[in-house]
Design an enzyme around this catalytic site. Structure first.
Site, PDB file in Angstrom:
ATOM      1  CB  SER A  38      -0.658   0.015   1.164  1.00  0.00           C
ATOM      2  OG  SER A  38      -1.693   0.849   1.380  1.00  0.00           O
ATOM      3  CG  ASP A  44      -7.241  -2.542  -3.223  1.00  0.00           C
ATOM      4  OD1 ASP A  44      -8.317  -1.600  -2.170  1.00  0.00           O
ATOM      5  OD2 ASP A  44      -6.611  -2.629  -2.982  1.00  0.00           O
ATOM      6  CG  HIS A  67      -6.827  -1.811   0.537  1.00  0.00           C
ATOM      7  ND1 HIS A  67      -5.324  -1.752  -0.781  1.00  0.00           N
ATOM      8  CD2 HIS A  67      -5.889  -1.281   1.811  1.00  0.00           C
ATOM      9  CE1 HIS A  67      -4.638  -0.562   0.171  1.00  0.00           C
ATOM     10  NE2 HIS A  67      -4.375  -0.936   1.163  1.00  0.00           N
TER      11      HIS A  67
END
Length: 279
Positions: free
Chosen positions: A155, A224, A252
């Site tokens: 991320s 996601d 996610h």
């Protein structure tokens, strides 16, 4: 009061509310970008899953101390320098540490400044300094060859890893559920605001990839709900070759690579196939 005057007054109120909201977004951005929850709460260690590790108090060049773990693997063929996402701390990445250990890779994982038991307050320039300190540790203190180092970014950590890859010469870069840039993410969340003018952060992963020369592995899920799948695809398209895209499944925060054995194998095969054999 005439309808025209009422309409004009309402327009003024809406404009003021818009400006106040935009100014508020400008000033609270650090709280939107960084979520170092459980600041002092280390929920577990590699010992809990039967893996030996070393605690490292890593000094940065601007005087911060980063709480870090070095997790050695027997007869390691590579070393993963791991940069986690914007929430939680290193103790919440135990699944990744176990995966790298099973694959036969050392792992060095840090908590950014302001996260976990690290000192300081997080900032974009600070996370880049933290990454440089981590690189210095594994290459100088541990004497590990850059060509056998895998930069792994999860991320927000994808931007940090990609930034570092433009300044060093790692063997490989992995981007897991990474975004193209903070302004691009902001435009998704607040399409009615001039986000690119208001943004105090860049974390421009897409731009950094233009200067990356090592092989790149990108993993992203169509489900996601935070970082759009299209951003993962854009990163893959911008990456140099050799490269590989792994389509994950799940959101996610639950589409982790280590959750499926075939995903783990794909990652391991790419790393082993693109790093030089150990000396």
């Amino acid at each position: 009061m005439s309808p025209m005057r009422m309409f004009f007054g309402l327009g003024i109120m809406v404009a003021i509310a818009y400006i106040v909201f935009a100014v508020g977004i400008f000033f609270v951005q650090p709280n939107l970008v960084y979520y170092p929850e459980y600041k002092r709460d280390i929920t577990g260690t590699p010992d809990d899953v039967g893996i030996a590790y070393e605690t490292v108090e890593l000094a940065t060049d601007d005087g911060e101390t980063l709480h870090s773990w070095f997790v050695p693997a027997p007869d390691a063929t590579a070393t993963v320098l791991f940069f986690h996402g914007n929430a939680g701390n290193l103790s919440h990445r135990m699944g990744y540490l176990s995966m790298f250990y099973r694959l036969g890779y050392n792992t060095f994982i840090i908590d950014y400044r302001g996260y976990g038991q690290s000192s300081g307050v997080p900032s974009e320039s600070g996370t880049y300094r933290d990454a440089q300190a981590a690189w210095q540790y594994v290459t100088v203190k541990k004497g590990i060859a850059p060509s056998s180092i895998v930069l792994f970014g999860e991320s927000l950590g994808g931007a940090v890893a990609a930034w570092l890859a433009t300044r060093k010469e790692p063997g490989l870069l992995v981007l897991a559920s990474a975004f193209t840039s903070v302004p691009a993410m902001g435009a998704k969340l607040y399409p009615f605001l001039p986000v690119r003018l208001l943004s105090r952060f860049d974390y421009d992963t897409l731009e950094y990839l233009q200067s990356v020369t090592c092989p790149v592995f990108v993993a992203h899920s169509p489900q996601d709900e935070i970082v759009p799948f299209t951003q993962g695809q854009a990163l893959y398209e911008a990456a140099p070759g050799p490269k590989q895209f792994l389509e994950l499944q799940g959101g996610h925060n639950n589409g982790f690579i280590y959750m499926q054995e075939d995903w783990v194998k794909a990652l391991g095969d790419f790393i082993d196939g693109n790093l030089p054999p150990p000396a």
